[in-house]
Design a protein around this motif. Structure first.
Motif, PDB file in Angstrom:
ATOM      1  N   ARG A 220      52.403  56.375  70.364  1.00  0.00           N
ATOM      2  CA  ARG A 220      51.493  57.495  70.578  1.00  0.00           C
ATOM      3  C   ARG A 220      51.076  57.597  72.040  1.00  0.00           C
ATOM      4  N   TRP A 221      50.988  56.456  72.715  1.00  0.00           N
ATOM      5  CA  TRP A 221      50.600  56.429  74.121  1.00  0.00           C
ATOM      6  C   TRP A 221      51.796  56.551  75.049  1.00  0.00           C
ATOM      7  N   GLY A 222      52.970  56.876  74.497  1.00  0.00           N
ATOM      8  CA  GLY A 222      54.153  57.067  75.320  1.00  0.00           C
ATOM      9  C   GLY A 222      54.801  55.792  75.789  1.00  0.00           C
ATOM     10  N   ARG A 223      54.508  54.690  75.135  1.00  0.00           N
ATOM     11  CA  ARG A 223      55.101  53.407  75.496  1.00  0.00           C
ATOM     12  C   ARG A 223      56.190  53.017  74.496  1.00  0.00           C
ATOM     13  N   ARG A 224      57.012  52.084  74.893  1.00  0.00           N
ATOM     14  CA  ARG A 224      57.976  51.526  73.946  1.00  0.00           C
ATOM     15  C   ARG A 224      57.234  50.711  72.890  1.00  0.00           C
ATOM     16  N   SER A 225      57.795  50.663  71.703  1.00  0.00           N
ATOM     17  CA  SER A 225      57.129  49.935  70.614  1.00  0.00           C
ATOM     18  C   SER A 225      57.179  48.426  70.802  1.00  0.00           C
ATOM     19  N   THR A 226      58.018  47.962  71.738  1.00  0.00           N
ATOM     20  CA  THR A 226      58.161  46.527  71.982  1.00  0.00           C
ATOM     21  C   THR A 226      57.494  46.173  73.308  1.00  0.00           C
ATOM     22  N   PRO A 227      56.317  45.543  73.293  1.00  0.00           N
ATOM     23  CA  PRO A 227      55.590  45.238  74.530  1.00  0.00           C
ATOM     24  C   PRO A 227      56.245  44.117  75.320  1.00  0.00           C
ATOM     25  N   SER A 228      56.042  44.128  76.624  1.00  0.00           N
ATOM     26  CA  SER A 228      56.533  43.051  77.489  1.00  0.00           C
ATOM     27  C   SER A 228      55.393  42.225  78.071  1.00  0.00           C
ATOM     28  N   LEU A 229      54.154  42.751  77.989  1.00  0.00           N
ATOM     29  CA  LEU A 229      52.985  42.061  78.539  1.00  0.00           C
ATOM     30  C   LEU A 229      52.055  41.621  77.423  1.00  0.00           C
ATOM     31  N   ALA A 230      51.597  40.371  77.503  1.00  0.00           N
ATOM     32  CA  ALA A 230      50.627  39.847  76.555  1.00  0.00           C
ATOM     33  C   ALA A 230      49.410  39.340  77.328  1.00  0.00           C
ATOM     34  N   ILE A 231      48.235  39.645  76.834  1.00  0.00           N
ATOM     35  CA  ILE A 231      46.987  39.159  77.425  1.00  0.00           C
ATOM     36  C   ILE A 231      46.314  38.276  76.381  1.00  0.00           C
ATOM     37  N   ILE A 232      45.993  37.052  76.751  1.00  0.00           N
ATOM     38  CA  ILE A 232      45.484  36.058  75.805  1.00  0.00           C
ATOM     39  C   ILE A 232      44.096  35.607  76.219  1.00  0.00           C
ATOM     40  N   ASP A 233      43.199  35.510  75.261  1.00  0.00           N
ATOM     41  CA  ASP A 233      41.849  35.034  75.545  1.00  0.00           C
ATOM     42  C   ASP A 233      41.229  34.519  74.251  1.00  0.00           C
ATOM     43  N   THR A 234      40.050  33.914  74.368  1.00  0.00           N
ATOM     44  CA  THR A 234      39.342  33.393  73.204  1.00  0.00           C
ATOM     45  C   THR A 234      37.917  33.937  73.174  1.00  0.00           C
ATOM     46  N   GLN A 235      37.320  33.884  72.007  1.00  0.00           N
ATOM     47  CA  GLN A 235      35.935  34.299  71.832  1.00  0.00           C
ATOM     48  C   GLN A 235      35.274  33.361  70.831  1.00  0.00           C
ATOM     49  N   SER A 236      34.174  32.740  71.237  1.00  0.00           N
ATOM     50  CA  SER A 236      33.419  31.868  70.337  1.00  0.00           C
ATOM     51  C   SER A 236      32.334  32.685  69.647  1.00  0.00           C
ATOM     52  N   VAL A 237      32.247  32.562  68.328  1.00  0.00           N
ATOM     53  CA  VAL A 237      31.253  33.309  67.561  1.00  0.00           C
ATOM     54  C   VAL A 237      30.547  32.359  66.605  1.00  0.00           C
ATOM     55  N   LYS A 238      29.319  32.707  66.286  1.00  0.00           N
ATOM     56  CA  LYS A 238      28.547  31.885  65.366  1.00  0.00           C
ATOM     57  C   LYS A 238      29.129  31.979  63.961  1.00  0.00           C
ATOM     58  N   CYS A 239      28.863  30.959  63.187  1.00  0.00           N
ATOM     59  CA  CYS A 239      29.361  30.895  61.802  1.00  0.00           C
ATOM     60  C   CYS A 239      28.165  30.784  60.876  1.00  0.00           C
ATOM     61  N   ILE A 240      28.082  31.620  59.867  1.00  0.00           N
ATOM     62  CA  ILE A 240      26.988  31.528  58.912  1.00  0.00           C
ATOM     63  C   ILE A 240      27.203  30.297  58.033  1.00  0.00           C
ATOM     64  N   SER A 241      26.207  30.004  57.209  1.00  0.00           N
ATOM     65  CA  SER A 241      26.230  28.782  56.399  1.00  0.00           C
ATOM     66  C   SER A 241      27.172  28.921  55.211  1.00  0.00           C
TER      67      SER A 241
END
Length: 244
Positions: free
Chosen positions: A83-104
């Motif tokens: 839809r954004w005019g890109r190929r369906s197969t990406p060549s770039l990956a961006i990796i990160d983490t997010q820490s979130v609280k956990c309920i009981s």
């Protein structure tokens, strides 16, 4: 939202056709799952007008075990890229983490000393537009540079990836080795030591925006599932309400 639910329901019915004539429609099940994600209410708290909570949870667990939410996530990423005019197969990956609280709830958790959070850590790999390519959840006490192996199952499904952009905490040699094993170059984006205040970092803002999208859902502000495998619920949320 309504159109998204209809589309997701049709996808699930194609991938997992009902075997009984009296089977509950996927549309009704997905409406209840969407309520659970939007409000953060428990399965047992489903209000009147929805299917019985045991029915909804039973279908949810069935689709999680079949991996249908992961399949849906990848199909959505490919479609949105086109839809954004890109190929369906990406060549770039961006990796990160997010820490979130956990309920009981029962299940693994840990303490992230850097973020001062008791809970879990989400590990996410997105493309240049922020669409989720792979996702995993680990206890929060796992060091960021030790989380990359959790993406080992998701990365091979995107063989076109050639470059991985990571945060400065991924500077360990084993992170570069992980990227090499998966056929990617490694680019670490670091903060300027003299930086003051908020500064947008190259490419890094994309994955941060995706984490922000998830926070729009009350059920995703904290980790609520007893089992880490139920992280597929996050993928369903992204499929239902991805602003991209």
């Amino acid at each position: 939202m309504q159109a998204g639910l209809d589309e997701v329901a049709r996808f699930l019915e194609r991938m997992d056709p009902p075997t009984r004539s009296d089977a509950k429609p996927a549309r009704a099940v997905m409406a209840a799952i969407a309520w659970h994600l939007r409000t953060g209410g428990g399965w047992r708290a489903l209000p009147g007008g929805f299917l019985a909570w045991r029915t909804v949870y039973g279908w949810f667990r069935r689709w999680v075990e079949k991996g249908l939410f992961e399949t849906l996530m990848r199909a959505l990423a490919r479609r949105q890229r086109r839809r954004w005019g890109r190929r369906s197969t990406p060549s770039l990956a961006i990796i990160d983490t997010q820490s979130v609280k956990c309920i009981s709830v029962r299940g693994p958790r840990g303490y992230d000393g850097a973020k001062k959070v008791v809970g879990r850590k989400r590990v996410m790999m997105v493309d240049a537009e922020g669409h989720i390519l792979a996702l995993a959840v680990v206890p929060a006490d796992v060091q960021d540079c030790d989380t990359l192996p959790t993406l080992d199952e998701g990365k091979p499904l995107w063989p076109s990836l050639r470059l991985a952009v990571l945060d400065g905490v991924f500077r360990a040699k084993r992170c570069e080795e992980w990227c090499n094993v998966h056929g990617m170059r490694c680019e670490v984006v670091k903060k300027d030591p003299e930086q003051k205040g908020f500064v947008v970092l190259k490419r890094r803002w994309v994955v941060e925006r995706t984490f922000g999208w998830l926070s729009h859902w009350g059920g995703l502000l904290r980790e609520r599932a007893g089992r880490l495998a139920c992280v597929a619920c996050l993928m369903a949320a992204n499929a239902l309400n991805n602003p991209a």
